[in-house]
Design a protein around this motif. Structure first.
Motif, short mmCIF file in Angstrom:
data_model
loop_
_atom_site.label_atom_id
_atom_site.label_comp_id
_atom_site.label_asym_id
_atom_site.label_seq_id
_atom_site.Cartn_x
_atom_site.Cartn_y
_atom_site.Cartn_z
N LEU A 104 0.82 -1.21 0.00
CA LEU A 104 0.00 0.00 0.00
C LEU A 104 0.86 1.26 0.00
O LEU A 104 0.61 2.19 -0.77
CB LEU A 104 -0.94 0.01 1.20
N VAL A 105 1.85 1.32 0.88
CA VAL A 105 2.69 2.52 0.98
C VAL A 105 3.40 2.77 -0.35
O VAL A 105 3.48 3.91 -0.82
CB VAL A 105 3.70 2.38 2.14
N GLU A 106 3.92 1.71 -0.96
CA GLU A 106 4.59 1.87 -2.25
C GLU A 106 3.64 2.38 -3.32
O GLU A 106 3.96 3.29 -4.08
CB GLU A 106 5.21 0.53 -2.68
N TYR A 107 2.45 1.78 -3.37
CA TYR A 107 1.47 2.17 -4.38
C TYR A 107 0.97 3.59 -4.15
O TYR A 107 0.92 4.41 -5.09
CB TYR A 107 0.30 1.19 -4.36
N ALA A 108 0.62 3.91 -2.91
CA ALA A 108 0.12 5.25 -2.60
C ALA A 108 1.20 6.29 -2.88
O ALA A 108 0.89 7.39 -3.36
CB ALA A 108 -0.33 5.33 -1.14
N GLY A 109 2.44 5.96 -2.61
CA GLY A 109 3.53 6.88 -2.90
C GLY A 109 3.63 7.19 -4.39
O GLY A 109 3.81 8.35 -4.78
N ARG A 110 3.48 6.16 -5.23
CA ARG A 110 3.52 6.37 -6.67
C ARG A 110 2.34 7.22 -7.14
O ARG A 110 2.51 8.12 -7.98
CB ARG A 110 3.51 5.03 -7.41
N VAL A 111 1.17 6.95 -6.58
CA VAL A 111 -0.03 7.71 -6.98
C VAL A 111 0.12 9.18 -6.61
O VAL A 111 -0.13 10.08 -7.42
CB VAL A 111 -1.29 7.11 -6.33
N HIS A 112 0.53 9.46 -5.38
CA HIS A 112 0.65 10.84 -4.94
C HIS A 112 1.75 11.57 -5.70
O HIS A 112 1.61 12.76 -6.03
CB HIS A 112 0.91 10.89 -3.44
N THR A 113 2.85 10.88 -6.01
CA THR A 113 3.93 11.51 -6.80
C THR A 113 3.44 11.86 -8.18
O THR A 113 3.70 12.96 -8.70
CB THR A 113 5.14 10.56 -6.89
N ALA A 114 2.69 10.94 -8.81
CA ALA A 114 2.17 11.20 -10.16
C ALA A 114 1.20 12.39 -10.14
O ALA A 114 1.22 13.23 -11.06
CB ALA A 114 1.47 9.96 -10.69
N ARG A 115 0.39 12.50 -9.11
CA ARG A 115 -0.55 13.62 -9.03
C ARG A 115 0.19 14.95 -8.85
O ARG A 115 -0.21 15.98 -9.40
CB ARG A 115 -1.53 13.38 -7.88
N MET A 116 1.25 14.93 -8.06
CA MET A 116 2.02 16.15 -7.86
C MET A 116 2.67 16.59 -9.16
O MET A 116 2.67 17.78 -9.49
CB MET A 116 3.09 15.92 -6.78
N LEU A 117 3.20 15.64 -9.92
CA LEU A 117 3.82 15.97 -11.19
C LEU A 117 2.79 16.52 -12.17
O LEU A 117 3.06 17.46 -12.92
CB LEU A 117 4.51 14.74 -11.77
N ASP A 118 1.59 15.92 -12.16
CA ASP A 118 0.52 16.39 -13.06
C ASP A 118 0.12 17.82 -12.70
O ASP A 118 -0.25 18.61 -13.60
CB ASP A 118 -0.70 15.48 -12.96
N SER A 119 0.15 18.14 -11.41
CA SER A 119 -0.32 19.46 -10.99
C SER A 119 0.64 20.59 -11.37
O SER A 119 0.25 21.75 -11.37
CB SER A 119 -0.54 19.47 -9.48
N VAL A 120 1.90 20.24 -11.66
CA VAL A 120 2.87 21.28 -11.99
C VAL A 120 3.18 21.33 -13.49
O VAL A 120 4.01 22.12 -13.91
CB VAL A 120 4.19 21.07 -11.22
#
Length: 202
Positions: free
Chosen positions: A185-201
């Motif tokens: 879960l931590v690995e997956y959630a980390g990837r999801v949140h990183t991808a969202r941050m990159l999309d936002s910028v």
């Protein structure tokens, strides 16, 4: 941020990171058991005996031996590595307690949805809840004795999960098995949140 003095006499900055995780799923799926199995502290439980009134609204099919139910939350803590701890909040499974989910889900990194293949439809509401709120989650199939074995791919298709949502097989009673679910879960959630941050910028 805390400052600690090393053996060399130099001050070193260390950051202790605490992540909030929800453990959810249907009635009797093993949420309390999982939190208790992995927690390094004595878990907080809010279990109460099942009553005759509750029998009118709780589907106990497949979990006939269950005598108690969580009415608020379970709470436990596990240190994954030095400086990283997970705070685990187990949610009640019945829909009459769902008003608590909104409170418990605030600030969470992600969620574990426990699934029982004997009663797979019982975890649909949890899957819908986290999908609609864009909270990353993994489905952990609790392999009960006597249950028909199903592969992760079959469970993913049956639940119509979004592409990429991890499905893992586990034994909620086993600490190592539960810890592996949390790592995924931590690995997956980390990837999801990183991808969202990159999309936002971009």
């Amino acid at each position: 941020m805390a400052s600690e003095r090393s053996d060399t006499g130099m001050d070193t900055d260390t950051t202790d990171l605490a992540l909030k995780i929800l453990v959810s799923g249907g009635f009797g799926a093993g949420k309390t058991t999982l939190v208790g199995a992995v927690s390094e502290i004595r878990p907080l439980r809010t279990e109460e005996p099942l009553t005759r009134a509750g029998q009118l609204v709780d589907d106990t099919g497949g979990v006939d031996r269950k005598t108690t139910t969580t009415v608020a939350m379970d709470f436990g803590r596990i240190t994954m590595r030095p400086g990283l701890s997970l705070y685990l909040f187990g949610t009640p499974g019945q829909d009459r307690f769902w008003f608590l989910w909104d409170e418990l889900s605030q600030g969470t990194l992600g969620a574990v949805v426990l699934a029982d293949t004997r009663r797979l439809d019982a975890c649909f509401p949890a899957v819908d809840y986290f999908e609609h709120r864009r909270i990353p989650f993994v489905v952990a199939v609790n392999c009960f004795a006597g249950a028909t074995a199903h592969g992760a791919h079959d469970v993913s298709r049956a639940l119509d999960l979004d592409r990429g949502t991890p499905v893992v097989l586990c034994d909620a009673r086993d600490r190592d098995s539960g810890k592996e679910v949390l790592v995924r879960l931590v690995e997956y959630a980390g990837r999801v949140h990183t991808a969202r941050m990159l999309d936002s910028v971009t």
